[in-house]
Design an enzyme around this catalytic site. Structure first.
Site, PDB file in Angstrom:
ATOM      1  CB  CYS A   1      -0.992  -0.061   1.148  1.00  0.00           C
ATOM      2  SG  CYS A   1      -2.495   0.840   0.781  1.00  0.00           S
TER       3      CYS A   1
ATOM      4  CG  HIS B   1      -3.631  -3.508   3.254  1.00  0.00           C
ATOM      5  ND1 HIS B   1      -2.584  -3.086   4.023  1.00  0.00           N
ATOM      6  CD2 HIS B   1      -4.287  -2.403   2.854  1.00  0.00           C
ATOM      7  CE1 HIS B   1      -2.600  -1.763   4.105  1.00  0.00           C
ATOM      8  NE2 HIS B   1      -3.621  -1.324   3.396  1.00  0.00           N
TER       9      HIS B   1
ATOM     10  CD  GLU C   1      -1.377  -6.225   5.360  1.00  0.00           C
ATOM     11  OE1 GLU C   1      -1.066  -6.442   4.173  1.00  0.00           O
ATOM     12  OE2 GLU C   1      -1.473  -5.081   5.844  1.00  0.00           O
TER      13      GLU C   1
END
Ligand code: GLN
Length: 524
Positions: free
Chosen positions: A372, A497, A499
């Site tokens: 990001c 993102h 993650e």
């Protein structure tokens, strides 16, 4: 009490039930009067987790998704502010037909409606109430939980109470008094816990502790779970099995079939194994005072490390300090790392330090992974090195001359903080032959977003001409999702993102590729 392990306990109960092939959903109620977690300070409240359908939620939802290996949606996160807002809007539109609106029954009914709606599609619905028993803010929620037993039948509701056991250093004792009081407070509100979870940071004599807590609370000894600090949080589902609590809850759920815990045994084995090689990753970031700020990211890097069979030494570097260093100091600092990771972030503070780190990676062929803001910073660093010396983002230079990162929607929305971001899942089409395509080994993926600014399409051709590759594009809106610099060992940035889609049993490909590249770099 917040931070005592309720989230992990809740998620682990879910994991144990899922291991018995039950369909499980989980929902968190937060007592704050905020409407969502989007405007909460990350340094104070921890990470903002984003669901696939684009809701900014509490970090506990990340635990739930990681332990359940499932995607939750907006029904799984309710903040008191959102609930009150709905009630006031209903009142304004005449929805209460002239009734006076009160905590009981209006708010408590609304809470129960949300509980029931969120659990509708599953065999078992687990509800976590945030906050502390006895808090002013949480009273309506605890009352709703009490009433729920009458609405759906007492045999259909099981109460689990998580209490913290403080340890007194001076006398070397674990104290149970606050836990006793907490159970008493809960009983005075009308809830008798069926299961008690004792959270202790110190090893204890389990039998003694159980006897004592049983005496003061009447919860039977076999229904008391003792959770001490674990070497990995992924051990907690196994602890629930070992202490018989998972079986108790499963029987109550009428679960037939034995639990298959193989996946957790495997995760714990990988997570706790000592690997011969250590990889040092520098994470250049801004919010360094709270470990929880990057919790999903840290879990994703750790997981990628186990699966690459390396020990992870994750070093946090303060981006602002890096910014202030002399050139040689900065090089000395960055030289230590086998890989550089720049996570998401907001605001100008420390950004030049991050650009410095990205430039270093670019010039020295050090594996770099930008997420990001980290992708935006990489775009700026690359542009500055390749003919656009004034490159910047509109976020940091609103009137900049070479805005490679910019704001694309109605500019007037910019001053608002809540609800103006690109949020949730978008598809991303991967370019054949690119690094991204290679690590994902797929043509199309879906990842979650949380940002305002975008790669500026006006610079697409200009930057591609000098060697940047846009290897992921969103088919819905044509925006750049992944950028990379070929000929470099691993220089990649993504606007989303990744993650949030990493799981302990399944590392996210971009993280895994990054760790692999870093491991390779370390032997060079
Ligand atoms: N501040 C940047 C934006 O709003 C990046 C956000 C992020 O890293 N999550 O676009």
């Amino acid at each position: 009490m917040s931070g005592s392990g309720k989230g992990i306990t809740t998620a682990s109960i879910g994991a144990c039930l899922k291991a018995r092939r039950l369909k499980v959903s989980i929902q968190k109620f937060d007592m704050y009067f905020n409407v969502d977690a989007g405007t909460l300070k990350p340094g104070k409240h921890g990470e903002v987790y984003v669901t696939s359908d684009g809701v900014e939620t509490d970090l506990d939802l990340g635990h739930y998704e990681r332990f359940l290996d499932d995607e939750l949606d907006r029904r799984s996160s309710v903040m008191q502010g959102a609930l009150i807002k709905e009630i006031i809007e209903k009142e304004r539109s005449g929805g209460f037909l002239g009734d006076d609106v009160q905590v009981i029954p209006h708010i408590t009914d609304a809470i129960q409606d949300k509980m029931i709606a969120a659990g509708r599609d599953s065999d078992v619905h687990i509800i976590e109430l945030g906050g502390t028993v006895g808090d002013y803010e949480s009273l309506a929620f605890v009352e709703a939980a009490r009433q729920l037993a009458y609405r759906v039948g007492p045999q259909n509701v099981l109460y689990v109470h998580v209490v913290y056991l403080p340890y007194l250093q001076t006398s070397g004792e674990i104290k149970t008094k606050p836990a006793q009081n907490s159970v008493r407070d809960l009983r005075s509100i009308g809830i008798i816990p069926n299961v008690l979870v004792l959270r202790s940071e110190h090893p204890s004599d389990h039998d003694k502790l159980r006897r004592k807590m049983h005496l003061f609370t009447s919860v039977s000894q076999k229904d008391i779970l003792i959770l001490e600090n674990a070497d990995t949080v992924y051990r907690v589902p196994l602890t629930l099995e070992q202490q018989g609590i998972a079986d108790k809850i499963a029987q109550w759920c009428n679960a037939r079939g034995k639990a298959n815990m193989k996946v957790w045994q495997d995760v714990v084995r990988r997570a706790t194994k000592q690997y011969a090689k250590t990889i040092k990753i520098g994470m250049i970031a801004k919010y360094l005072d709270n470990l929880d700020t990057y919790i999903s990211l840290i879990e994703a890097v750790r997981t990628a490390a186990w699966y690459n069979r390396v020990e992870l030494d994750l070093v946090w570097v303060d981006a602002e300090k890096l910014e202030e260093m002399t050139e040689s100091e900065a090089v000395l600092e960055l030289m230590k790392f086998d890989g550089i990771l720049i996570p998401g972030g907001f605001g100008e503070r420390g950004v030049e330090g991050m650009i410095r780190a990205a430039t270093y990676a670019l010039q020295n062929n050090v594996p770099y992974f930008g997420i990001c803001l980290g992708m935006q910073v990489m775009t700026i660093a690359f542009a500055r090195q390749n003919g656009f010396p004034h490159a910047n983002s509109k976020e940091f230079a609103p009137r900049g001359r070479q805005l490679v990162i910019t704001y694309l929607k109605g500019q007037k929305e910019l001053h608002m903080t809540g609800g103006t971001m690109r949020l949730g899942s978008y598809d991303c089409k991967l370019k054949k032959g690119s690094l991204a395509h290679q690590v994902y080994d797929q043509d199309r993926v879906t990842e979650r977003h949380r940002h305002r600014f975008e790669f500026n399409p006006a610079y697409k051709d200009k930057l591609e001409r000098v060697g940047l590759v846009i290897s992921g594009v969103c088919p819905q809106n044509g925006l750049a999702e992944i950028i990379e610099v070929p000929k470099h060992s691993y220089l990649i940035g993504c606007q989303f993102h990744p993650e949030f889609s990493s799981r302990p049993m399944r590392p996210q490909p971009l993280f895994s590729g990054f760790l692999k590249a870093a491991a390779k770099h370390s032997v060079q």
